[in-house]
Structure formats: C-alpha cells, structure tokens
Write a protein that holds these residues in place. Structure first.
Motif, PDB file in Angstrom:
ATOM      1  N   GLN A 191      11.401  -6.082  -1.279  1.00 21.26           N
ATOM      2  CA  GLN A 191      10.659  -5.771  -2.497  1.00 21.26           C
ATOM      3  C   GLN A 191       9.155  -5.869  -2.243  1.00 21.26           C
ATOM      4  O   GLN A 191       8.371  -5.024  -2.722  1.00 21.26           O
ATOM      5  CB  GLN A 191      11.083  -6.716  -3.631  1.00 21.26           C
ATOM      6  CG  GLN A 191      10.448  -6.425  -4.971  1.00 21.26           C
ATOM      7  CD  GLN A 191      10.923  -5.118  -5.568  1.00 21.26           C
ATOM      8  OE1 GLN A 191      11.973  -4.606  -5.180  1.00 21.26           O
ATOM      9  NE2 GLN A 191      10.153  -4.553  -6.484  1.00 21.26           N
ATOM     10  N   ASP A 193       7.649  -5.447   0.659  1.00 18.98           N
ATOM     11  CA  ASP A 193       7.282  -4.290   1.478  1.00 18.98           C
ATOM     12  C   ASP A 193       7.205  -3.020   0.644  1.00 18.98           C
ATOM     13  O   ASP A 193       6.315  -2.170   0.849  1.00 18.98           O
ATOM     14  CB  ASP A 193       8.300  -4.111   2.613  1.00 18.98           C
ATOM     15  CG  ASP A 193       8.260  -5.276   3.605  1.00 18.98           C
ATOM     16  OD1 ASP A 193       7.231  -5.988   3.630  1.00 18.98           O
ATOM     17  OD2 ASP A 193       9.255  -5.468   4.335  1.00 18.98           O
ATOM     18  N   TYR A 194       8.122  -2.895  -0.289  1.00 16.39           N
ATOM     19  CA  TYR A 194       8.132  -1.707  -1.157  1.00 16.39           C
ATOM     20  C   TYR A 194       6.862  -1.646  -2.007  1.00 16.39           C
ATOM     21  O   TYR A 194       6.218  -0.588  -2.133  1.00 16.39           O
ATOM     22  CB  TYR A 194       9.376  -1.748  -2.049  1.00 16.39           C
ATOM     23  CG  TYR A 194       9.365  -0.755  -3.173  1.00 16.39           C
ATOM     24  CD1 TYR A 194       9.594   0.594  -2.937  1.00 16.39           C
ATOM     25  CD2 TYR A 194       9.119  -1.157  -4.487  1.00 16.39           C
ATOM     26  CE1 TYR A 194       9.586   1.504  -3.969  1.00 16.39           C
ATOM     27  CE2 TYR A 194       9.107  -0.247  -5.520  1.00 16.39           C
ATOM     28  CZ  TYR A 194       9.343   1.096  -5.261  1.00 16.39           C
ATOM     29  OH  TYR A 194       9.328   2.003  -6.287  1.00 16.39           O
ATOM     30  N   GLU A 198       3.909   1.164  -1.737  1.00 12.46           N
ATOM     31  CA  GLU A 198       3.518   1.936  -2.906  1.00 12.46           C
ATOM     32  C   GLU A 198       2.020   1.853  -3.154  1.00 12.46           C
ATOM     33  O   GLU A 198       1.371   2.869  -3.473  1.00 12.46           O
ATOM     34  CB  GLU A 198       4.296   1.450  -4.126  1.00 12.46           C
ATOM     35  CG  GLU A 198       4.096   2.324  -5.363  1.00 12.46           C
ATOM     36  CD  GLU A 198       4.942   1.857  -6.526  1.00 12.46           C
ATOM     37  OE1 GLU A 198       5.483   0.736  -6.425  1.00 12.46           O
ATOM     38  OE2 GLU A 198       5.066   2.600  -7.505  1.00 12.46           O
ATOM     39  N   ASP A 275       8.995   0.180 -11.669  1.00 14.94           N
ATOM     40  CA  ASP A 275      10.336  -0.145 -11.176  1.00 14.94           C
ATOM     41  C   ASP A 275      11.370  -0.051 -12.298  1.00 14.94           C
ATOM     42  O   ASP A 275      12.433   0.569 -12.137  1.00 14.94           O
ATOM     43  CB  ASP A 275      10.323  -1.561 -10.581  1.00 14.94           C
ATOM     44  CG  ASP A 275      11.612  -1.860  -9.834  1.00 14.94           C
ATOM     45  OD1 ASP A 275      12.398  -0.908  -9.601  1.00 14.94           O
ATOM     46  OD2 ASP A 275      11.837  -3.033  -9.469  1.00 14.94           O
TER      47      ASP A 275
END
Length: 601
Positions: A191, A193-194, A198, A275
């Motif tokens: 999460q 890293d995401y 982004e 999200d």
C-alpha cells in the motif's frame, strides 16, 4: 402465550349453576357442599404452561436465527458466484496485459547504434520478472504450504484420535499468527509503494494517461488548411465559409465549456478518497444488470466494504457517479458531433469552392457578362445561407434537447431527494381532498335530489291539473251524449208511434175477407210453378262466378269497425284519443303469420 392459555381456565356457567351458587352463598361459605380451590394443582398447571411458552419462544428465536443465517449464507453464496465469474475475467485481462507488454517489448527496435535505451528497458523487464517471482515465493508460497499442512492435520484428526500434545497445537497456532502478521506487513508495504508510485505519477503529469480521463477539451481545428489555402475567385464566398467555420467552432466550444464547467463543479472522486472511489466503482462493475437482484447484492457488498458509511451516503455517491458519467458521455457525444459537423462542413465547403472555381473558369473561357457572374455568386451565397440556417436550426434543436435532458435528469434527482419527505404531506393532502370530495359529492347529490323533487312535484301538479281538466271534459261530453241519446230515443219513439199508426191505417184500408178454399190452399202456387217451369231462365239470371269475400255481417262483427263508426258519429275520429283507443283494440281472431305486415304507420 400465557394470556392465550388463561382462556382454558374459564368455566361456562348455566342458569342452574347460578342458582346453586346463590344457595351456597346464602347457606354460608362454611357449608359442607362448598369445595376449597386446589391452588397447588393450579400453580403446577400454570408453571407447566409457562415452561411450554418459554420453550416455544426459544424455538421461535432459534428459527429466526436460522432464517437469518440462511439468508446470510445465501447472500454470501451469491457474492461467491459473482466473484467466481469475475476471477476468470480478471485473469484473462491480466494475461492480455502481460501479452501486450511482452509484444510491445519484442516489437521495439533501436533507432541506431547509439540507442541503447531499448536494451536497458528489456533488462529492466527481466529484473522486474525476477523480483516478482521472488516476491511470490516469499509471500504466496508460505501461505499455500501452511494451507496444505493444516488440511493434512485436519484429515489426520478426523480419521484418528487426538493423540498430539497441546504444545504441538500451540506451535501450529503460533505459526498461523506469524504468517498472518507477515501478510499484514506485506500488504502495508504494498500500500505504501502504491501511494508513493501514485504521487510520482501525479508529479510527472502522467495521470491523464493512467486514468484515461476525457476531461480535456478536444480542440478541433477552427478553419481547415484546405479552406484557408484554397484559391477562391470570390473573396466573399471564402469569407462566408471561414465565418461558418468560426460560428460552428464558437457554438460547440460554448457547449463544451458549459459541460466542462459542470464536470469541474464536482470532484473527480465525488468527494471520496481515490482508493475508496476505485473500490466503489470496481464493486459496481462486478454486479451487472443480468444478475438477479443485482442492486441488493452490490449494496450489501458496499456496506460490507464500507462499514463506516451509511446506505444513504452510498446511494448519494452512486448518484454523483452516475451524473459524472452522464456528463462525460455527453461531453464525448458533443465532441464527436463537432468533429462530424466539421467534416460535413469541410466537405460541403470544398464542393462549394470547387463549384466556384468551375463557375469562374467557365466565365473566363466563355466571356460571360458580369450579370451572370453576380447571379452565380448570389446563388452560391443563398445556398450557403440556407445550409447555415439549417445547421443553426439543427444546433438549436440539439441544444434544446440536451437542455431538456439535463433538466429532466436534475428534476429526477430532485424528486428522488424530496420524495421521502413529501410522502406524508401528500398522504394528508389526499385524505383532506378525499373528505372534501365526499362532502362536495354529498352536497351535490342532495342538491340534485332537491331539484329532482321540485321538478317531479311540478310535473305531478301539472299532470293533476291536466287530468282534472280531462275528467271534467269527459264528464261534459258524457252528459251531452246522454242528452243527445235521450233526445234521439224520444224522437225514435215518436217515429215508431207514427209508423204504427200509419200501418194500422193501411191494415184497415187493405183488409179483405176471403172465403175458405181448401183445394186452393193445398195446390201449388204460381210462384212455384213459374220457378220450376222456367229453370233455364233462372240459370241465365245467376252470376257468372262466385265472389269470395267478407259479408256485411262479418265486417260489422269486427269491434274495430263498430268503435270507429261510433267515434265518427261522435266527431272524434281525428283526435289523439281515437288513435290511442283504436291502437289497443284487437280483432276477434289473431291474423295469420303469413298475413302479418311489417310496415309501421
């Protein structure tokens, strides 16, 4: 339950029981006939009934719990069916994306000897593949191994007795908890890293390529180069074409700008975080319209995914998303329509320019006069003006239709929001209107009955007056007829007396005293002799043929003829009374069926 069982203790009394109870009360409660109540037996019965009621209540509660569990299991089963259908689609999409990336990497060729970025890209792809395989071995493989180990242990426990020590099971539980903590840490790192990736994409300005949003306006070239660079012998015609392109662009740019402003008034994620919005949209995409009861299913799943949000918030977010998609679709449709109208206008402009060039060439070749040249220009301008008027009318109609659709959508959203609050007011208003209608209807009925009563009374009074006049008229007529009959009877008696007197005088005048002659009396008469001697002469005097018709006696025997003659003698045969009387009189014998007439006079 206890209240319903109390009816079993009620005793039905008769008149004799009441009399016996009265005698017992008079004799006193200490009488030997009075039996004391058995309170212990009644208490035992009451306890048994209470126990039975408690058991029934527990059974009902158990049934409710079972029904709730069945409903929950049915809902979960439907969710699993949807997910089982969604998994192959996602796997196919993943495989297709991997194949596309692989094909893209294979098709890339270096531009020259110095272009080494392609090789570094391929190396980077290999490194990513190795890292992915290592990540799978480090994260997914332990979970599968632990699952297989637990399944094996459960199988042994089911077939054999529990012989393992408590310490072994504690080690298994510790291992499971360790794997859970490890997976939680891995998910947290992924999460993070995401989110970092982004932010990096947003910082580089590549978000539009990632999301594929159509928020930016598609700017169509205002005036094509084919029209600007074309050689037109008529400057006014070229200026008109350029002005048509400018007006078309301005009209569509204003519409696109209004739609863009509507789209910018709302957040891209409709007030949620990115999200949550993506999860919301992905969940809605799973439950398509072909699934039975899809709305209840995806609302149940959304409430499970977002326990902190109410059902009203989820529905409002869904409506906001639908409105945003509708605006985007309208924006895309307007852009496509702009491109289509631009192409049509360009084709017609090129045709018009070609026609203008041909017309000018013909003028130069044939040396036509200026009047003919002006006629051609005016004809072309009129044609362009008509086409522009048609285009403007089409654009106005499309704008009106789009505005009407937007107003209908806003009205529908407003009605849905106000519907819940207006139900009770509408119901009260309906009840009030119903009572008012009932009251008005009763007043109207009463008024109509009063008017009808007054009308009937007036009609009855008028009819009574007419009947009274008719009775008086008939009484006068009857009296007059009696007087006429009396006068006629007196006249007839007088004439009869005169007739008898004349006859008596004649008898005295022609009286003859004859002598007795028996032979003459027994002989044939002269008339008899002449009848038998002259038979032929009598036959000649008979009629040639017999007549079959009614006799005067039969005609006079018909009551209708007699009544008609009496009415005629009274002078009433032309009155309405005569018509009514003659219409109800029937003949002595009913007419034959073949002689009945269908004519109505």
């Amino acid at each position: 339950m206890s209240g319903g069982n109390l009816h079993k203790f009620v005793t039905n009394y008769t008149a004799e029981d009441v009399e016996k109870l009265t005698l017992r009360m008079k004799n006193g409660l200490g009488s030997s006939k009075y039996k004391p109540a058995e309170y212990k037996r009644l208490q035992a019965i009451l306890d048994a009934k209470r126990l039975e009621s408690d058991l029934i209540g527990k059974q009902v509660q158990k049934t409710c719990c079972a029904a709730k569990a069945t409903k929950e299991s049915s809902t979960l089963r439907q969710h699993r069916q949807v997910w089982s259908r969604e998994c192959p689609r996602l796997q196919k999409a993943e495989e297709k994306a991997e194949d596309d990336v692989r094909d893209f990497l294979e098709q890339i060729r270096p531009n020259g000897r110095t272009d080494t970025s392609i090789f570094s890209l391929q190396d980077y792809g290999l490194v990513l593949e190795k890292e992915r395989e290592a990540f799978r071995v480090a994260t997914v493989e332990p979970v599968h191994q632990l699952k297989d180990d637990l399944c094996f242990r459960l199988g042994e426990v089911q077939h054999q007795q529990l012989t393992a020590h408590q310490s072994d099971w504690e080690q298994v539980i510790q291992q499971i908890n360790f794997v859970k903590d490890q997976q939680d840490n891995i998910n947290a790192n992924l999460q993070a890293d995401y989110l970092a990736l982004e932010k990096e994409i947003i910082g580089l300005g590549l978000e539009k390529y990632r999301t594929g949003s159509s928020d930016n306006l598609v700017i169509v070239e205002t005036v094509p180069e084919e029209v600007l660079d074309s050689a037109c012998p008529y400057p006014e015609l070229k200026d008109s074409l350029i002005q048509a392109f400018h007006s078309l662009s301005q009209r569509y740019q204003s519409r696109l700008q209004s739609l863009q402003d509507q789209l910018h008034r709302t957040n891209r994620f409709c007030g949620w975080c990115a999200d949550d919005h993506e999860r919301f949209q992905f969940t809605l995409s799973q439950y398509t319209h072909d699934i039975p009861n899809h709305r209840a299913l995806y609302m149940d799943m959304l409430q499970r995914l977002f326990p902190g949000k109410s059902r009203q918030e989820l529905m409002e977010h869904e409506r906001a998303g639908d409105w945003q998609r509708f605006t985007q679709a309208q924006l895309k449709a307007v852009t496509q329509q702009w491109q289509r109208d631009q192409e049509e206008l360009l084709a017609k402009a090129l045709v018009t320019l070609q026609e203008a060039r041909h017309a000018h060439q013909e003028e130069l070749e044939l040396h036509r006069d200026r009047q003919h040249q002006q006629d051609i220009c005016s004809h072309l301008r009129e044609k362009l003006r008509q086409w522009r008027a048609q285009q403007e009318e089409v654009a106005k109609l499309e704008a009106v239709i789009a505005a009407r659709q937007q107003e209908e959508e806003e009205a529908r959203l407003k009605r849905e929001q106000e519907k819940e609050s207006a139900i009770r007011a509408q119901q009260r208003e309906k009840v009030r209107q119903f009572y008012l209608k009932q009251k008005k209807r009763m007043e109207l009925l009463e008024q109509r009955d009063q008017e009808r009563l007054a009308y009937l009374r007036s009609v009855m009074e008028e009819q009574a007056r007419r009947d009274k006049e008719r009775v008086q008229f008939r009484a006068d007529m009857l009296q007059r007829r009696r007087e006429e009959r009396a006068a006629q009877e007196l006249e007839r008696q007088r004439e009869e007396e005169e007739k008898q007197h004349r006859l008596e005088v004649l008898r005295h005048q022609i009286g003859v005293v004859a002598e007795a002659d028996p032979e003459r009396m027994m002989a044939d008469t002269e008339a008899w002799r002449s009848r038998h001697l002259n038979v032929k002469e009598l036959e000649l005097q008979q009629p040639l043929y017999s007549i079959n018709t009614y006799t005067d006696t039969q005609i006079v025997a018909d009551p209708r003829v007699r009544v008609e003659q009496a009415l005629r003698d009274a002078g009433l045969h032309h009155s309405q009374y005569a018509k009514e009387v003659l219409s109800v009189i029937k003949p002595l014998k009913p007419p034959r069926r073949d002689a009945a007439s269908t004519l109505k006079f």
